[in-house]
Design a protein around this motif. Structure first.
Motif, mmCIF file in Angstrom:
data_model
loop_
_atom_site.group_PDB
_atom_site.id
_atom_site.type_symbol
_atom_site.label_atom_id
_atom_site.label_comp_id
_atom_site.label_asym_id
_atom_site.label_seq_id
_atom_site.Cartn_x
_atom_site.Cartn_y
_atom_site.Cartn_z
ATOM 1 N N THR A 79 0.825 -1.014 -0.014
ATOM 2 C CA THR A 79 0.105 -0.077 -0.009
ATOM 3 C C THR A 79 0.861 1.230 -0.070
ATOM 4 O O THR A 79 0.649 2.153 -0.776
ATOM 5 N N LEU A 80 1.840 1.243 0.880
ATOM 6 C CA LEU A 80 2.843 2.257 0.954
ATOM 7 C C LEU A 80 3.512 2.661 -0.404
ATOM 8 O O LEU A 80 3.899 3.770 -0.784
ATOM 9 N N ALA A 81 4.007 1.371 -1.058
ATOM 10 C CA ALA A 81 4.757 1.498 -2.220
ATOM 11 C C ALA A 81 4.024 2.056 -3.175
ATOM 12 O O ALA A 81 4.357 2.831 -4.218
ATOM 13 N N ALA A 82 2.500 1.713 -3.324
ATOM 14 C CA ALA A 82 1.544 2.131 -4.514
ATOM 15 C C ALA A 82 1.360 3.678 -4.247
ATOM 16 O O ALA A 82 1.227 4.476 -5.051
ATOM 17 N N MET A 83 1.336 4.261 -2.859
ATOM 18 C CA MET A 83 0.997 5.394 -2.552
ATOM 19 C C MET A 83 2.499 6.414 -3.097
ATOM 20 O O MET A 83 2.351 7.566 -3.896
ATOM 21 N N TYR A 84 3.587 5.875 -2.696
ATOM 22 C CA TYR A 84 4.890 6.476 -3.042
ATOM 23 C C TYR A 84 4.972 6.528 -4.563
ATOM 24 O O TYR A 84 5.182 7.700 -5.171
ATOM 25 N N ALA A 85 4.442 5.494 -5.248
ATOM 26 C CA ALA A 85 4.556 5.447 -6.803
ATOM 27 C C ALA A 85 3.896 6.326 -7.448
ATOM 28 O O ALA A 85 4.057 7.078 -8.367
ATOM 29 N N SER A 86 2.761 6.888 -6.888
ATOM 30 C CA SER A 86 1.752 7.681 -7.488
ATOM 31 C C SER A 86 2.280 9.026 -7.329
ATOM 32 O O SER A 86 1.782 10.008 -8.115
ATOM 33 N N ILE A 87 3.262 9.522 -6.464
ATOM 34 C CA ILE A 87 3.757 10.912 -6.254
ATOM 35 C C ILE A 87 5.228 10.955 -6.731
ATOM 36 O O ILE A 87 5.850 12.012 -6.645
ATOM 37 N N ALA A 88 5.957 9.682 -6.974
ATOM 38 C CA ALA A 88 7.436 9.678 -7.147
ATOM 39 C C ALA A 88 7.892 10.591 -8.185
ATOM 40 O O ALA A 88 7.241 10.505 -9.394
ATOM 41 N N ASP A 89 8.880 11.302 -7.994
ATOM 42 C CA ASP A 89 9.904 11.803 -8.923
ATOM 43 C C ASP A 89 10.958 11.027 -9.502
ATOM 44 O O ASP A 89 11.396 11.001 -10.421
ATOM 45 N N GLU A 90 11.198 9.814 -8.680
ATOM 46 C CA GLU A 90 12.234 9.051 -8.972
ATOM 47 C C GLU A 90 11.819 7.862 -10.089
ATOM 48 O O GLU A 90 10.716 7.718 -10.122
ATOM 49 N N PRO A 91 12.792 7.546 -10.844
ATOM 50 C CA PRO A 91 12.546 6.537 -12.034
ATOM 51 C C PRO A 91 12.133 5.156 -11.534
ATOM 52 O O PRO A 91 13.159 4.380 -11.433
ATOM 53 N N ILE A 92 10.914 4.838 -11.382
ATOM 54 C CA ILE A 92 10.401 3.521 -11.066
ATOM 55 C C ILE A 92 10.286 2.670 -12.202
ATOM 56 O O ILE A 92 9.269 3.135 -12.828
ATOM 57 N N LYS A 93 10.974 1.641 -12.644
ATOM 58 C CA LYS A 93 10.864 0.765 -13.706
ATOM 59 C C LYS A 93 9.583 -0.271 -13.600
ATOM 60 O O LYS A 93 8.642 -0.415 -14.473
ATOM 61 N N ASN A 94 9.587 -0.771 -12.458
ATOM 62 C CA ASN A 94 8.422 -1.932 -12.173
ATOM 63 C C ASN A 94 8.075 -1.688 -10.735
ATOM 64 O O ASN A 94 8.724 -1.210 -10.015
ATOM 65 N N LEU A 95 6.913 -1.932 -10.618
ATOM 66 C CA LEU A 95 6.300 -2.152 -9.279
ATOM 67 C C LEU A 95 5.599 -3.228 -9.101
ATOM 68 O O LEU A 95 4.735 -3.726 -9.689
ATOM 69 N N VAL A 96 5.813 -3.836 -7.952
ATOM 70 C CA VAL A 96 5.145 -5.157 -7.471
ATOM 71 C C VAL A 96 4.567 -5.123 -6.433
ATOM 72 O O VAL A 96 5.326 -4.678 -5.096
ATOM 73 N N VAL A 97 3.329 -5.486 -6.078
ATOM 74 C CA VAL A 97 2.832 -5.595 -4.761
ATOM 75 C C VAL A 97 2.272 -6.846 -4.553
ATOM 76 O O VAL A 97 1.642 -7.400 -5.356
ATOM 77 N N ALA A 98 2.568 -7.524 -3.295
ATOM 78 C CA ALA A 98 2.044 -8.732 -3.137
ATOM 79 C C ALA A 98 1.174 -8.831 -1.594
ATOM 80 O O ALA A 98 1.475 -7.984 -0.864
ATOM 81 N N THR A 99 0.079 -9.247 -1.765
ATOM 82 C CA THR A 99 -0.822 -9.679 -0.582
ATOM 83 C C THR A 99 -1.187 -8.009 -0.018
ATOM 84 O O THR A 99 -0.924 -7.901 0.856
ATOM 85 N N VAL A 100 -1.599 -7.121 -0.935
ATOM 86 C CA VAL A 100 -1.524 -5.867 -0.836
ATOM 87 C C VAL A 100 -3.100 -5.465 -0.272
ATOM 88 O O VAL A 100 -4.007 -5.714 -1.192
ATOM 89 N N PRO A 101 -3.279 -4.448 0.699
ATOM 90 C CA PRO A 101 -4.729 -4.016 0.698
ATOM 91 C C PRO A 101 -4.720 -2.829 -0.068
ATOM 92 O O PRO A 101 -4.092 -1.770 0.307
ATOM 93 N N ILE A 102 -5.620 -2.528 -0.881
ATOM 94 C CA ILE A 102 -5.854 -1.285 -1.640
ATOM 95 C C ILE A 102 -7.172 -0.876 -1.405
ATOM 96 O O ILE A 102 -7.361 0.295 -1.199
ATOM 97 N N ASP A 103 -8.113 -1.670 -1.706
ATOM 98 C CA ASP A 103 -9.634 -1.338 -1.709
ATOM 99 C C ASP A 103 -10.171 -1.850 -0.214
ATOM 100 O O ASP A 103 -10.464 -2.766 -0.012
ATOM 101 N N PHE A 104 -10.268 -0.756 0.905
ATOM 102 C CA PHE A 104 -10.787 -1.120 2.019
ATOM 103 C C PHE A 104 -12.098 -1.202 2.249
ATOM 104 O O PHE A 104 -12.516 -1.107 3.456
ATOM 105 N N SER A 105 -12.976 -1.057 1.213
ATOM 106 C CA SER A 105 -14.372 -1.263 1.174
ATOM 107 C C SER A 105 -14.674 -2.774 1.453
ATOM 108 O O SER A 105 -15.779 -3.066 2.116
ATOM 109 N N VAL A 106 -13.497 -3.646 1.123
ATOM 110 C CA VAL A 106 -13.460 -4.978 1.505
ATOM 111 C C VAL A 106 -12.882 -5.220 2.636
ATOM 112 O O VAL A 106 -11.533 -4.860 2.806
ATOM 113 N N ALA A 107 -13.513 -5.978 3.494
ATOM 114 C CA ALA A 107 -12.973 -6.075 5.065
ATOM 115 C C ALA A 107 -12.540 -7.562 5.249
ATOM 116 O O ALA A 107 -13.497 -8.350 4.814
ATOM 117 N N ALA A 108 -11.448 -7.860 5.766
ATOM 118 C CA ALA A 108 -11.295 -9.294 6.136
ATOM 119 C C ALA A 108 -11.669 -9.463 7.306
ATOM 120 O O ALA A 108 -11.755 -10.652 7.745
#
Length: 352
Positions: free
Chosen positions: A147-176
């Protein structure tokens, strides 16, 4: 009627005594070392440490930078010889970097998600690029670290070639968690602000209790399994490492908890495009890096439905989604994740 001979055959007192002795030695013994794959400290900020794991034989010039969750220590990514994500990647020819958040103290109580993203993740990526002399980086986030990586990638100035997220909570309308508990939190039955005002940082015991409430009875069954296999040295070592990690919850800052609860869990701002990072909107549509989303089929913490929406929220042209036959933790400790990452990243990390 049972004879003495039959009783002796069915019950081996010496064997049972040894098994029980090994059981108690295991649960009461000293912790195993969590420093397995050779590494070098390259940067520190406050409690956080940036580690470098050098490739055994470097084959790729795009380094991998790992971001892990705020709730646990990241040693699950370097779990044990032969089943370590980091070990597998450095053996495959990647330079790997890991941001270890460390253990927050009361003086860190006001640090929030925005601070972690700007002052820690962003700065770490800059250090990775400088240290590796690379033109681009692959960012890999696990669980809340994704989640933090995706947030960072959305504002990053640094050159990110690949973004991988595993077992990531993004949509919190779905609750575990159970619906009744989730609705209670969203409706304010539990006063987060008052709780944070009292504690400042959330003690590890509270964090552990929170996860136990979601995963029970998973936390009880390992002790039964250990007792039945206490004479198996390989199993015992793996059990000890897993048990240390399971109980290795770390304090969570009050500032982070408030944002997780209010901005993500209650208002789902990231999916809605309303989450801001120091005044800058964390719009996931800004992400154009090659994207891979990995979900675990048997994940009892982060259901697939929480992760999948990211695929449609980014602007990436190269997007891959993979559902793996694994659990939230076994994805990492089984060695599966390193193979999945290598297979996907190798074609996107430019061979020398």
């Amino acid at each position: 009627m049972t004879t003495d001979t039959e009783m002796k055959t069915s019950f081996d007192f010496e064997k049972e005594l040894t098994r029980w002795n090994e059981f108690f030695k295991t649960i009461n013994g000293p912790e195993l070392s969590t420093e397995l794959t050779p590494r070098q400290l390259i940067w520190k900020k406050n409690k956080a440490t940036l580690w470098h794991y050098s490739a055994v034989e470097r084959k790729y010039d795009v380094p991998i930078f790992f971001v892990y969750s705020l709730f646990n220590r990241p040693n699950i990514l370097d779990f044990a010889p032969g089943s370590s994500v980091i070990e597998g990647l450095v053996n495959s020819g990647y330079d790997v970097y890991l941001l270890d958040w460390g253990i927050a103290g009361y003086e860190d109580k006001d640090i929030n998600l925005e601070d972690y993203i700007v002052d820690y993740i962003k700065k770490s990526v800059q250090r990775v690029l400088r240290h590796s002399a690379a033109d681009e980086v692959s960012v890999v986030g696990y669980c809340l670290g994704g989640t933090l990586a995706a947030m960072y990638a959305s504002i990053a100035d640094e050159p990110i070639k690949n973004l991988v997220v595993a077992t990531v909570p993004i949509d919190f309308s779905v609750a575990a968690i159970p619906d009744k508990l989730a609705n209670g939190i969203k409706e304010g039955a539990f006063n987060i602000e008052r709780f944070v005002g009292v504690y400042g940082i959330i003690p590890p015991s509270y964090v552990e209790a929170m996860f136990r409430s979601v995963t029970s009875p998973v936390y009880n069954s390992p002790y039964v399994t250990l007792l039945t296999r206490a004479n198996d040295k390989r199993f015992v070592e793996k059990w000890r490492r897993m048990n240390n990690w399971t109980k290795g919850h770390v304090p969570l800052t009050g500032g982070a908890l408030q944002q997780i609860n209010n901005d993500l869990f209650k208002e789902n701002k990231l999916v809605k495009g309303e989450f801001t990072i120091r005044g800058v909107k964390a719009d996931l549509r800004n992400i154009q890096a090659n994207l891979m989303v990995v979900s675990s089929k048997n994940d009892n913490l982060i259901p697939e439905e929480q992760s999948l929406p990211l695929m449609d929220l980014v602007s990436s042209k190269d997007k891959t989604y993979q559902l793996v036959e694994a659990g939230h933790v076994s994805l990492a400790i089984s060695g599966k994740l390193s193979g999945i990452l290598d297979q996907w990243l190798c074609a996107r990390s430019r061979k020398n």
